[in-house]
Design a protein around this motif. Structure first.
Motif, PDB file in Angstrom:
ATOM      1  N   SER A   1       0.781  -1.238   0.000  1.00  0.00           N
ATOM      2  CA  SER A   1       0.000   0.000   0.000  1.00  0.00           C
ATOM      3  C   SER A   1       0.810   1.284   0.000  1.00  0.00           C
ATOM      4  N   ASP A   2       0.230   2.290  -0.635  1.00  0.00           N
ATOM      5  CA  ASP A   2       0.730   3.657  -0.544  1.00  0.00           C
ATOM      6  C   ASP A   2      -0.094   4.420   0.497  1.00  0.00           C
ATOM      7  N   ARG A   3      -1.419   4.186   0.493  1.00  0.00           N
ATOM      8  CA  ARG A   3      -2.337   4.783   1.468  1.00  0.00           C
ATOM      9  C   ARG A   3      -3.153   3.661   2.094  1.00  0.00           C
TER      10      ARG A   3
ATOM     11  N   SER B   1      -4.460   7.324   6.020  1.00  0.00           N
ATOM     12  CA  SER B   1      -3.170   7.998   5.949  1.00  0.00           C
ATOM     13  C   SER B   1      -2.276   7.354   4.904  1.00  0.00           C
ATOM     14  N   ASP B   2      -1.192   8.066   4.583  1.00  0.00           N
ATOM     15  CA  ASP B   2      -0.114   7.450   3.817  1.00  0.00           C
ATOM     16  C   ASP B   2       0.427   6.304   4.662  1.00  0.00           C
ATOM     17  N   CYS B   3       0.866   5.265   4.008  1.00  0.00           N
ATOM     18  CA  CYS B   3       1.345   4.065   4.686  1.00  0.00           C
ATOM     19  C   CYS B   3       2.430   4.383   5.717  1.00  0.00           C
TER      20      CYS B   3
ATOM     21  N   GLY C   1      -2.789  14.978   5.074  1.00  0.00           N
ATOM     22  CA  GLY C   1      -3.232  13.718   4.494  1.00  0.00           C
ATOM     23  C   GLY C   1      -3.466  12.590   5.485  1.00  0.00           C
ATOM     24  N   HIS C   2      -3.444  12.883   6.782  1.00  0.00           N
ATOM     25  CA  HIS C   2      -3.648  11.865   7.819  1.00  0.00           C
ATOM     26  C   HIS C   2      -4.942  12.206   8.554  1.00  0.00           C
TER      27      HIS C   2
END
Length: 164
Positions: free
Chosen positions: A52-54, A67-69, A142-143
């Motif tokens: 995963s990226d997110r 969130s981003d990974c 982004g979280h």
């Protein structure tokens, strides 16, 4: 067919570990070649991290953290996310992770009670948690985190952005 999106729901859960590795490596290779996005649904957080990226962490059908990974694994905010990550086996004799064991009753997924679905198992839960469903708020760039006590627990500042 060249799909833009591939949904893989527990695609490797019933496979032997060595076969799992082959399948996820094949999936990553295909993704590089085709540019397809994956919606990778799984319970194995080690594989989720690799794929995963997110990441969206869900509890009884609701997103509790997004969130981003790298941010999620480095700084989980929601108590459920923290408990999930504490359960990942660590292959180190010097680094010990303290396992968070959830207590309490699981809310019915078919007929959930009002309020936060995690409230009965959350050590921080207060009356508002049992009355109102929390909204996703931005903790950092982004979280996102869904919790009434986010500010009180020090995860969200006054400029938090609500998505609802």
């Amino acid at each position: 067919m060249n799909p833009e999106l591939i949904i893989a729901d527990e695609a490797i859960s019933a496979l032997d570990v060595s076969i799992q590795a082959q399948v996820v490596n094949l999936m990553k290779e295909l993704q590089k070649k085709t540019g397809a996005a994956y919606l990778f649904i799984a319970h194995d957080l080690s594989v989720v991290e690799y794929m995963s990226d997110r990441i969206a962490v869900m509890y009884l059908g609701k997103i509790v953290e997004l969130s981003d990974c790298s941010k999620l694994y480095a700084s989980p905010c929601h108590p459920y996310t923290k408990a999930l990550l504490s359960a990942i086996p660590v292959a180190s004799v010097t680094k010990k992770m303290e396992r968070i064991r959830l207590q309490g009753e699981i809310t019915s997924p078919i007929n959930p009670e009002k309020g936060c679905r995690f409230a009965k198992r959350c050590v921080y839960a207060k009356e508002i948690c049992r009355q109102e469903d929390p909204k996703l708020q931005e903790v950092g760039e982004g979280h996102f985190y869904a919790c009434h006590l986010a500010k009180e627990l020090g995860f969200v500042d006054e400029k938090a952005i609500s998505l609802d």
